[in-house]
Design an enzyme around this catalytic site. Structure first.
Site, mmCIF file in Angstrom:
data_model
loop_
_atom_site.group_PDB
_atom_site.id
_atom_site.type_symbol
_atom_site.label_atom_id
_atom_site.label_comp_id
_atom_site.label_asym_id
_atom_site.label_seq_id
_atom_site.Cartn_x
_atom_site.Cartn_y
_atom_site.Cartn_z
ATOM 1 N N HIS A 239 0.843 -1.183 -0.147
ATOM 2 C CA HIS A 239 0.180 0.085 0.016
ATOM 3 C C HIS A 239 0.819 1.318 -0.112
ATOM 4 C CE1 HIS A 239 -3.334 -2.618 0.746
ATOM 5 N NE2 HIS A 239 -3.025 -3.173 1.924
HETATM 6 O O1 RIB Z 1 -5.323 0.600 4.033
HETATM 7 C C1 RIB Z 1 -3.815 0.560 4.118
HETATM 8 C C2 RIB Z 1 -3.265 1.499 4.963
HETATM 9 O O2 RIB Z 1 -3.612 1.376 6.375
HETATM 10 C C3 RIB Z 1 -1.621 1.832 5.093
HETATM 11 O O3 RIB Z 1 -1.337 2.869 5.204
HETATM 12 C C4 RIB Z 1 -1.347 0.770 6.145
HETATM 13 O O4 RIB Z 1 0.046 0.929 6.523
HETATM 14 C C5 RIB Z 1 -2.488 1.031 7.078
HETATM 15 O O5 RIB Z 1 -2.005 2.128 7.619
#
Ligand code: RIB
Ligand code: CA
Length: 310
Positions: A239
């Site tokens: 992500h």
């Molecule tokens: O949904 C993914 C996000 O939420 C990313 O930034 C992960 O680190 C969590 O913070």
């Protein structure tokens, strides 16, 4: 001329990989890390940010503690996905220093205030609390933001059916940020969940063999098998690293302009990113929303760059 960035983060397994990718890239000058409560409570996340910076040989990189809670009510953390320490099975050497004395929001305001118009890119890897508070306290600093690249949102939630973790954790902050008139690029789950840490991709990074490469490989690997044989924690999708990869190599992505509005409250839709792809409302486009990514290109970039670190 390196591009100046500030990373706002809740490290977090994928945050840590994103921070290492940024520190490994000479095209970027990371001015500082601002930490926000999200994946875990603020204090352990500040320790993780300090430890990841030192892992990369950057004990000089200033780290600032930010907001310890969202603007709205506190939601559940993401310890189930990131482990009780926040970095999965990675236990980096503890940091040798404390965070900077200034609050992260103060740092954001003062750094933006001293920057040229469009002088700084903000990379938001966690809930948007710090950035929203900075824009509330000092809206006049907005012109200094060249681009605000946000990991968040998407058409399928990962915390609820409708909402992604970062936006769900503080929808009030997210709503304020998307209404602030800042140039936003949104990196949603629709993109990041296609960037999967397959064993082959992780093995290519592990073969680099340096301490940071081994740390990244460990961070991107699934957790140990649980009592039913399945890993206690699946391999993390990339992500947050997609935010840094976009700043480094936007050609790996495609997207389009759209209006993004954040649902602040709703029995089933709190934190939902309502993306008006078809222009069904009179709301003007306020973000470039990424839609596709070259996943293999992301891992090639990561494997190449991580070799620059110790
Ligand atoms: O949904 C993914 C996000 O939420 C990313 O930034 C992960 O680190 C969590 O913070
Ligand atoms: Ca994060």
């Amino acid at each position: 001329m390196p591009r100046s960035i500030i990373i706002d983060t809740d490290p977090g397994i994928d945050d840590a990989v994103a921070i290492l990718l940024a520190l490994a890239s000479p095209q970027l000058e990371v001015l500082g890390l601002t930490v926000v409560a999200g994946n875990l409570a603020l204090a352990p996340l500040v320790g993780n940010a300090l430890a990841v910076a030192e892992l990369a040989g950057r004990a000089d990189l200033p780290v600032y503690a930010g907001c310890p809670r969202p603007m709205g009510e506190v939601q559940q953390n993401a310890a189930a996905a990131h482990g009780e320490g926040g970095l999965g099975d990675l236990i980096p050497p503890p940091a040798s220093r404390a965070p900077h004395a200034a609050h992260a929001v103060t740092y954001l305001i003062e750094t933006l205030r001293g920057a040229a118009p469009g002088g700084i890119t903000l990379c938001a890897l966690g809930p948007l609390t710090n950035i929203a508070v900075a824009l509330i306290m000092a809206p006049e600093v907005a012109p200094a933001i060249a681009e605000l690249v946000i990991m968040g949102g998407g058409s399928r939630g990962n915390v609820t059916p409708a909402a992604e973790f970062n936006l769900h954790a503080d929808p009030v902050a997210a709503s304020l940020v998307f209404a602030a008139g800042v140039p936003i690029t949104l990196v949603p789950l629709d993109v990041t969940e296609t960037v999967k840490s397959t064993p082959e991709r992780v093995a290519a990074i592990r073969r680099v063999g340096t301490r940071c490469a081994l740390a990244v490989a460990d961070l991107l690997s699934p957790g140990p098998p649980g009592d039913k044989g399945a890993p206690v924690r699946p391999a993390m999708a990339m992500h947050d690293p997609c935010v840094i990869a976009y700043v480094l190599a936007p050609e790996l992505f495609a997207g389009a302009a759209a209006n993004v509005t954040i649902e602040i409250a709703g029995d089933f839709t709190r934190g939902m990113s309502v993306i008006d792809w078809r222009g069904r409302t009179a709301r003007p486009a306020n973000a470039r929303v990424l839609q596709t990514v070259d996943a293999a290109g992301i891992y090639q970039l990561l494997a190449e760059r991580v070799a620059n670190l110790p």
